[in-house]
Design an enzyme around this catalytic site. Structure first.
Site, PDB file in Angstrom:
ATOM      1  N   ALA A  49       0.850  -1.474  -0.116  1.00 12.15           N
ATOM      2  CA  ALA A  49      -0.067   0.138  -0.052  1.00 12.15           C
ATOM      3  C   ALA A  49       0.897   1.415   0.001  1.00 12.15           C
ATOM      4  O   ALA A  49       0.415   2.247  -0.382  1.00 12.15           O
ATOM      5  CB  ALA A  49      -0.867  -0.003   1.348  1.00 12.15           C
ATOM      6  N   ASP A 131      -5.269  -1.669  -6.715  1.00 15.27           N
ATOM      7  CA  ASP A 131      -5.608  -0.354  -7.510  1.00 15.27           C
ATOM      8  C   ASP A 131      -5.258  -0.484  -8.899  1.00 15.27           C
ATOM      9  O   ASP A 131      -5.689   0.540  -9.727  1.00 15.27           O
ATOM     10  CB  ASP A 131      -5.015   0.633  -6.691  1.00 15.27           C
ATOM     11  CG  ASP A 131      -3.586   0.447  -6.517  1.00 15.27           C
ATOM     12  OD1 ASP A 131      -2.945   0.389  -7.476  1.00 15.27           O
ATOM     13  OD2 ASP A 131      -3.129   1.211  -5.359  1.00 15.27           O
ATOM     14  N   HIS A 148      -3.299 -10.183  -4.400  1.00 10.99           N
ATOM     15  CA  HIS A 148      -4.656  -9.882  -3.589  1.00 10.99           C
ATOM     16  C   HIS A 148      -5.875  -9.527  -4.265  1.00 10.99           C
ATOM     17  O   HIS A 148      -6.687  -8.990  -3.902  1.00 10.99           O
ATOM     18  CB  HIS A 148      -4.389  -8.880  -2.442  1.00 10.99           C
ATOM     19  CG  HIS A 148      -3.525  -9.349  -1.243  1.00 10.99           C
ATOM     20  ND1 HIS A 148      -2.960  -8.482  -0.368  1.00 10.99           N
ATOM     21  CD2 HIS A 148      -3.081 -10.578  -1.027  1.00 10.99           C
ATOM     22  CE1 HIS A 148      -2.048  -9.230   0.247  1.00 10.99           C
ATOM     23  NE2 HIS A 148      -2.201 -10.503  -0.038  1.00 10.99           N
ATOM     24  N   CYS A 159     -21.037 -18.365 -10.205  1.00  8.25           N
ATOM     25  CA  CYS A 159     -20.908 -18.822 -11.746  1.00  8.25           C
ATOM     26  C   CYS A 159     -19.256 -18.608 -11.932  1.00  8.25           C
ATOM     27  O   CYS A 159     -18.905 -19.023 -12.925  1.00  8.25           O
ATOM     28  CB  CYS A 159     -21.857 -18.551 -12.703  1.00  8.25           C
ATOM     29  SG  CYS A 159     -21.508 -16.767 -13.198  1.00  8.25           S
ATOM     30  N   CYS A 181     -25.443 -10.858 -10.263  1.00  7.94           N
ATOM     31  CA  CYS A 181     -24.747 -11.272 -11.649  1.00  7.94           C
ATOM     32  C   CYS A 181     -25.802 -11.381 -12.785  1.00  7.94           C
ATOM     33  O   CYS A 181     -26.997 -11.872 -12.398  1.00  7.94           O
ATOM     34  CB  CYS A 181     -24.283 -12.588 -11.554  1.00  7.94           C
ATOM     35  SG  CYS A 181     -23.805 -13.752 -12.786  1.00  7.94           S
ATOM     36  N   ILE A 265       8.364   6.962  -0.497  1.00 15.76           N
ATOM     37  CA  ILE A 265       8.730   6.037  -1.788  1.00 15.76           C
ATOM     38  C   ILE A 265       8.830   6.920  -2.880  1.00 15.76           C
ATOM     39  O   ILE A 265       9.595   6.409  -3.864  1.00 15.76           O
ATOM     40  CB  ILE A 265       7.709   5.015  -1.467  1.00 15.76           C
ATOM     41  CG1 ILE A 265       7.714   4.176  -0.241  1.00 15.76           C
ATOM     42  CG2 ILE A 265       7.703   4.127  -2.922  1.00 15.76           C
ATOM     43  CD1 ILE A 265       6.751   3.402  -0.213  1.00 15.76           C
TER      44      ILE A 265
HETATM   45 ZN    ZN Z   1     -23.111 -15.622 -11.909  1.00 16.09          ZN
END
Ligand code: ZN
Length: 274
Positions: A49, A131, A148, A159, A181, A265
């Site tokens: 993260a 992301d 993940h 399904c 769905c 970072i």
């Molecule tokens: Zn389905």
């Protein structure tokens, strides 16, 4: 190769407000790690993260983390709650519609990793993030293992059909609070790995095999406390890879690293790779 002493250095000095000696020391470690990265042939990057917080995506358990500020939100990430409670699903869809990731853009940290790909030395990019910002930055999806899962797709829990998340979100915005769905009426969920759900074995095997053959493992923005992702560090080390950790705070595996760089970072990665 692993007889270098591990060094932890904070990078706050890069933004000034620090004594010159610490700056010089940090500079020296950055130069050394830059050299290692330049000579490595098979680099495996593991991201968490922390690489996306500078893109405006909060982490989960940090001081500004989603679950730190609202512990009940963690329920929506637990499979049994999600499957068993329509209210948890409705809440989860509302949160997805507003998720900062839809507006987020890759930051210089993400882009620095694209440079490794351009050099031809990026073997595999294993990410704990959902992301999609590495691919957005330009990393070839074929090189990315999303252990993940991804929030950019939905999956039917009955399904197994997958579909783009944006179509499901359009249905939510059109008034369906918990869109089922379209093929089978089953429960739809983002294609992420929830708590209580197994990781995809093929993804794990791919990540472990990459770590094993790597000559450098770069762990970025992860505290290396979540398994099995964190296992990639000892796997790479046993395989003879150099280990470099870049993170804002100490990690569980700093003692295994050849170098530890602590700080921003999006500042450090371009300095190491740019
Ligand atoms: Zn389905």
């Amino acid at each position: 190769m692993n007889n270098h002493p591990s060094r932890a250095l904070a990078s706050e000095g890069m933004e000034g407000n620090h004594d010159g000696q610490a700056d010089a020391e940090l500079r020296a470690v950055i130069d050394e790690v830059r050299g290692w990265i330049a000579e490595a042939q098979r680099i495996v990057v593991l991201t968490g993260a922390g690489i996306s917080t500078d893109s405006g995506i909060p982490d989960f358990r940090g001081p500004q983390g989603v679950w730190t500020k609202d512990p009940s939100a963690e329920k929506t990430a637990t499979l049994a709650h999600y499957m068993g409670d329509p209210e948890v699903r409705r809440r989860s869809w509302r949160t997805r519609v507003d998720h900062p990731a839809w507006r987020a853009e890759p930051n210089p940290g993400h882009r620095a990793l694209v440079e490794l790909q351009a050099r031809g030395t990026l073997d595999t990019l294993v990410t704990q993030n959902i992301d999609g910002l590495h691919q957005e930055a330009g990393v070839d999806p074929a090189l990315v293992v999303e252990i993940h899962g991804t929030m950019r797709e939905v999956v039917c829990m009955s399904c197994d059909e997958r579909a783009p998340m944006e179509r499901a979100l359009a249905r939510v915005q059109a008034g369906e609070e918990d869109p089922p769905c379209r093929s089978c009426g089953g429960i739809l969920k983002s294609a992420t790995i929830s708590f209580g759900q197994n990781l995809v074995p093929e993804d794990l095997q791919r990540a472990a095999a990459a770590a094993d053959r790597a000559d450098m493992l770069l762990a970025v923005g992860t505290t290396l406390g979540v398994y099995p992702a964190a296992n990639l560090v000892p796997i790479a080390r046993v395989g003879g890879a150099r280990i470099v950790i870049v993170n804002g705070s100490p990690t569980e595996m700093d003692h295994l690293a050849d170098a530890v760089l602590r700080g921003s970072i999006s500042t450090l990665l371009p300095a190491l790779v740019g």
